[in-house]
Design a protein around this motif. Sequence first.
Motif, PDB file in Angstrom:
ATOM      1  N   LYS A  77     -38.628   1.349 -75.179  1.00 50.98           N
ATOM      2  CA  LYS A  77     -40.050   1.315 -75.524  1.00 50.98           C
ATOM      3  C   LYS A  77     -40.821   0.456 -74.532  1.00 50.98           C
ATOM      4  O   LYS A  77     -41.953   0.775 -74.170  1.00 50.98           O
ATOM      5  N   ARG A 161     -47.969   9.590 -78.379  1.00 51.56           N
ATOM      6  CA  ARG A 161     -46.935   8.935 -79.175  1.00 51.56           C
ATOM      7  C   ARG A 161     -46.701   9.625 -80.525  1.00 51.56           C
ATOM      8  O   ARG A 161     -45.559   9.763 -80.959  1.00 51.56           O
ATOM      9  N   GLU A 199     -42.847   6.876 -74.237  1.00 52.19           N
ATOM     10  CA  GLU A 199     -43.632   6.056 -73.314  1.00 52.19           C
ATOM     11  C   GLU A 199     -43.625   6.619 -71.894  1.00 52.19           C
ATOM     12  O   GLU A 199     -44.579   6.425 -71.138  1.00 52.19           O
TER      13      GLU A 199
END
Length: 292
Positions: A77, A161, A199
């Motif tokens: 992340k 996301r 990401e």
Amino acid sequence: MNHAWLDQTEYPFKSHYFPVNGQQLHYIDEREGDPILFVHGTPSWSFDYRKVIKALRVTHRCIAIDHIGFGLSDKPKVYDYSTLNHSNTLEKFILEQDLQDLILVVHDFGGPIGFNFALKYPERIKGIIVLNSWLWSSETDADFLAIRKILKSPLLPVLYRYLNFSPRYILPQSFGEQKLSRSLLRQYTRPFTHITEREGPLAFARSLLNDQAWFESLWAQRNILQDKPMLFIWGMKDSVIKPKNLDKFLDGFPHARVKKLPTAGHFPQEEQPDQVTAILREFLISHSIDKI
């Protein structure tokens, strides 16, 4: 590593992992011979080259990486997902594997990532093949200006996301007349199953805002590669990176060969793999790069 969703009939390759920056970069390395290195863009992975690799591994060593954050590589992340860092990672991979006399095959963001290496180490490059990419600032381009507000929007991270927007929506819409089947689309969406794994694509979208000066700096150095055999394979129905970008490439590399695919979109290697393979073979043979 367990990837239960992976269609091993479509992608029947042995996985290898390269440790870099505390993460595991996935790659495939098929057969022996002169090396061809395939560098993907966003939101794809080495899967989109699979059919070309199956054909060319008969005569060549075919290597394809998955950038960190993509495909079967780790997807932390928190990580430096900048385009420059992806290129630095590619550099580490090539140097540690001691790859020489490389044929680079680049697509989309793989273009600036791969060209950055080629400009730094031209002595390791035997030829470059480009599929629907770019290598310059788009700051004044009308298409870029039209999407700039979207790229700056606070909704962009939400879309990427929470909706997995890039592989679920942008990728299939970028195809030409040969559309992507639902089963194959799954191979592009499933690498980003969890919110924390998304990401990488978001960072590439942000790169379009942050890295225009860097892209232009690469273009300014293009003369370093003028003597390298170069081929452009272009899907002419690409709504993402339009044919005008091919025209600019050819202005910058006037001695390059070009093959236009009239009905293909942004992913020629996925949409028309047989045609792309035939074009690659012809190019390799014509430059005595093929062992046939």
